[in-house]
Write a protein that holds these residues in place. Sequence first.
Motif, mmCIF file in Angstrom:
data_model
loop_
_atom_site.group_PDB
_atom_site.id
_atom_site.type_symbol
_atom_site.label_atom_id
_atom_site.label_comp_id
_atom_site.label_asym_id
_atom_site.label_seq_id
_atom_site.Cartn_x
_atom_site.Cartn_y
_atom_site.Cartn_z
ATOM 1 N N ASN A 43 0.831 -1.209 0.000
ATOM 2 C CA ASN A 43 0.000 0.000 0.000
ATOM 3 C C ASN A 43 0.868 1.263 0.000
ATOM 4 O O ASN A 43 0.576 2.229 -0.703
ATOM 5 C CB ASN A 43 -0.905 0.031 1.232
ATOM 6 N N SER A 44 1.927 1.236 0.807
ATOM 7 C CA SER A 44 2.822 2.398 0.856
ATOM 8 C C SER A 44 3.473 2.623 -0.497
ATOM 9 O O SER A 44 3.580 3.749 -0.979
ATOM 10 C CB SER A 44 3.922 2.188 1.906
ATOM 11 N N ALA A 47 1.119 4.205 -2.778
ATOM 12 C CA ALA A 47 0.942 5.621 -2.441
ATOM 13 C C ALA A 47 2.142 6.435 -2.931
ATOM 14 O O ALA A 47 1.994 7.581 -3.357
ATOM 15 C CB ALA A 47 0.760 5.786 -0.936
ATOM 16 N N ARG A 50 1.920 6.862 -6.632
ATOM 17 C CA ARG A 50 0.903 7.837 -7.025
ATOM 18 C C ARG A 50 1.389 9.269 -6.829
ATOM 19 O O ARG A 50 1.127 10.138 -7.660
ATOM 20 C CB ARG A 50 -0.400 7.567 -6.282
ATOM 21 N N ASP A 85 5.202 6.267 5.462
ATOM 22 C CA ASP A 85 5.632 6.522 4.084
ATOM 23 C C ASP A 85 5.437 7.988 3.746
ATOM 24 O O ASP A 85 4.712 8.706 4.445
ATOM 25 C CB ASP A 85 4.875 5.627 3.097
ATOM 26 N N ILE A 88 1.188 9.536 -1.137
ATOM 27 C CA ILE A 88 0.208 10.548 -1.513
ATOM 28 C C ILE A 88 -0.673 11.005 -0.348
ATOM 29 O O ILE A 88 -1.216 12.096 -0.350
ATOM 30 C CB ILE A 88 -0.645 10.034 -2.695
ATOM 31 N N GLY A 89 -0.783 10.136 0.695
ATOM 32 C CA GLY A 89 -1.551 10.511 1.874
ATOM 33 C C GLY A 89 -3.056 10.476 1.663
ATOM 34 O O GLY A 89 -3.543 10.297 0.546
ATOM 35 N N MET A 90 -3.785 10.614 2.766
ATOM 36 C CA MET A 90 -5.258 10.592 2.698
ATOM 37 C C MET A 90 -5.816 11.707 3.566
ATOM 38 O O MET A 90 -5.306 11.968 4.658
ATOM 39 C CB MET A 90 -5.791 9.257 3.235
ATOM 40 N N ASN A 98 -11.562 4.708 2.295
ATOM 41 C CA ASN A 98 -10.625 3.623 1.999
ATOM 42 C C ASN A 98 -10.508 2.607 3.113
ATOM 43 O O ASN A 98 -10.260 1.436 2.863
ATOM 44 C CB ASN A 98 -9.230 4.188 1.705
ATOM 45 N N LEU A 99 -10.669 3.064 4.359
ATOM 46 C CA LEU A 99 -10.449 2.127 5.458
ATOM 47 C C LEU A 99 -11.739 1.765 6.192
ATOM 48 O O LEU A 99 -11.721 0.998 7.142
ATOM 49 C CB LEU A 99 -9.413 2.682 6.442
ATOM 50 N N ALA A 103 -12.245 -1.717 -0.131
ATOM 51 C CA ALA A 103 -11.742 -1.260 -1.415
ATOM 52 C C ALA A 103 -11.045 -2.396 -2.125
ATOM 53 O O ALA A 103 -11.071 -2.517 -3.339
ATOM 54 C CB ALA A 103 -10.761 -0.113 -1.209
ATOM 55 N N HIS A 104 -10.437 -3.251 -1.353
ATOM 56 C CA HIS A 104 -9.541 -4.267 -1.882
ATOM 57 C C HIS A 104 -10.307 -5.389 -2.581
ATOM 58 O O HIS A 104 -11.180 -6.014 -1.989
ATOM 59 C CB HIS A 104 -8.745 -4.826 -0.714
ATOM 60 N N GLY A 131 -5.435 -7.240 1.953
ATOM 61 C CA GLY A 131 -5.186 -5.811 2.004
ATOM 62 C C GLY A 131 -4.939 -5.300 3.415
ATOM 63 O O GLY A 131 -4.503 -6.030 4.300
ATOM 64 N N PHE A 132 -5.263 -4.044 3.582
ATOM 65 C CA PHE A 132 -4.990 -3.345 4.833
ATOM 66 C C PHE A 132 -5.482 -4.115 6.058
ATOM 67 O O PHE A 132 -4.804 -4.209 7.074
ATOM 68 C CB PHE A 132 -5.652 -1.966 4.769
ATOM 69 N N TYR A 133 -6.689 -4.673 5.955
ATOM 70 C CA TYR A 133 -7.299 -5.285 7.137
ATOM 71 C C TYR A 133 -6.524 -6.467 7.690
ATOM 72 O O TYR A 133 -6.721 -6.879 8.814
ATOM 73 C CB TYR A 133 -8.744 -5.708 6.835
ATOM 74 N N THR A 178 1.621 8.816 5.193
ATOM 75 C CA THR A 178 0.793 8.010 6.076
ATOM 76 C C THR A 178 1.661 7.251 7.074
ATOM 77 O O THR A 178 2.712 6.719 6.705
ATOM 78 C CB THR A 178 -0.015 7.002 5.228
#
Length: 646
Positions: A43-44, A47, A50, A85, A88-90, A98-99, A103-104, A131-133, A178
């Motif tokens: 994910n990082s 980002a 991006r 990281d 691009i950040g959120m 996203n969280l 999304a994944h 993914g993130f989870y 992030t």
Amino acid sequence: MTQETVQSPESLEYRTEVRQLLDILAHSLYTEREIFLRELVSNSSDALNRIQFEMLTNADVVDHGAELAVTLRADRESKTLLISDTGIGMNRDELVQNLGTIAHSGAKSFLQGAKETGASLDEVIGQFGVGFYSVFMVADEVTVTSRSHRPEDQAWSWHSTGESSFELTPADKSSRGTEILIKLKDDADEFANNWRLEQIVKKHSDYVSFPIYLVEEKPIEHDAEDGAEAETDAGTEESQRVINRRTALWRQTPQGVEAEQYTEFYKQLTFDFEEPLLHIHLVTDAPVNMRSILYIPSKLNRGLMSARTEHGLRLYSRKILIQEYNRELLPDYFRFVEGVVDSEDLPLNVSREVVQSNPNIRQMSRALANRLTRELKSLAKKEPEKYIKFWQEFGIFLKEGVASDPTNQESLLELLRFHSSKTGPDEWVTLAQYVERMKLEQEQIYYVLGEDVKTVARSPHLDYFRANDIEVLYLVDPIDGYMTSMLREYEEKQLQNVDDAGLKLPEREQEESTEKVGESDFDALVNRVKKTLGDRVTDVRESKQLVSNPCRLVSPENEFDRDMQRLRRLMEQDYETPKKILELNRSHVLVRNLSGLIQNDSANRLIDATIEQLFANGLLAEGIHPNPAEMVERIQMLMEAAVPGA
Ligand code: ADP
């Protein structure tokens, strides 16, 4: 939203699917929990890709000059791990989006699979990162603090214990990117060990193209003279070190790359557990600069939940990722191919749309497709068994290519493999071999279409060909009919479906069968069959080709979509197979006896039942019987008649 309204944490509920997923993950017994790090680093890295892309055209981003990197910082005392990281950040909305929802795509199919299959979920987690989870396999608590790249956005923190809700608070973070702070579960404290983190990164994220730093505490080093003092004055200092290899493997010279490196890179690129079947490293400077590594996976379906929604090659321009899934670089039928392509000849600051219409892309695409075809041909020659493995997994794609790509059709033909009336179940024949084995007087290449090899092997259409030792190709993939309707000849030999009513066959030296239903009796039989079957057939007539079978169904001449019928039946719900001609074998004992019965006892109920069943057998042989269960009652009746009472 104004500052004042959100001073205290704001609690939001997860979407239902996320709750389900979290519940599964929290109770997971999956042993390779380390993959959570792969997911977060990936994910990082996304980002970072991006923001790198954004900065090509936009200078107005927070921390424009910051190094693009990931940093891992573990603390064994407090059992925490921090992953940060400069991506691009959120902003607040993106954190929620996203969280808080799913999304994944991997996670979605994971959940679907969880509902549909009884398969061990623990195994499935590893194969398809969720993914993130996945962080909740190792975390009691997670805090994500992020500062978007947009100067006008503020930083926000997202916090969750992996239960039904998460909290949001404004945060104090001025640098872009992030940070994920993980409070590890008691039984997951191994992930606060630096050596363990390094090991995991090397295994799963070695080829991530941005540096991954590991923060280390080291005793402060003293000069030799101060040695005595050092004992008492023990202190530590922080340093950080890049722990991933970070090589753009595709930019190295192929001679310098080990086979193992290709495999590792493949696994990190695709998350596939298995080794690829084949890799191709392509380096060209003219007419277009290109560095590429392409892979053919060993399996089409990688595990249970392989529903990968996206496909395409990773496209870099001078090492900057400009497209994750590019589909213009290879013809669509090569969509099973994985890999990366990098070129210096693509303008950097372009939108993705412009990339697509760039003429260099077309050059590159031609080079890639040619090389792939060439490598496959060479594999077929050098390692025929391995090639057959490839064929069994991906052959249908090449057939699709033959049908859909006239420019490359000819070069693909060499790659086709078939079973035939002359091969065993494990043998295959090429078109060239077929032509070589053709009989002297034979002018066409014959094929039969059907459901599977076992069924077509019994097809009544083959009677004539068996009797005359002529080879017939078995085309049993649904796509085959599509292919044959686009491929009309090979080396000036026409491809000919054997179910064609107007089939012109070389004369057969056939001993005139002595026992044959007589002319007028046969007319009576034909009339009776026509009456019984009505408009379910277009005609009933004598066959010139049948030997051991009593009847067959043939396609009226020039039936335009004949070869497409099987495919259409699969794709269109209410597709009705067009009607066929029923041909009868005048010499067959069953036909002779049936004719006799009509002469002597025309009211006998066995007559219609036999006609119906002959027709049903024909439909079965063609693989187009709409409802085989319909036959059971009739067969039972015929059996009762066949087994005489005591
Ligand atoms: P996926 O990465 O497959 O989209 P995830 O559940 O891992 O699914 O992440 C969901 C989304 O959260 C990502 O698509 C991305 O938009 C956002 N995201 C996750 N981690 C980061 C990060 N480190 N920086 C910026 N955005 C992130």
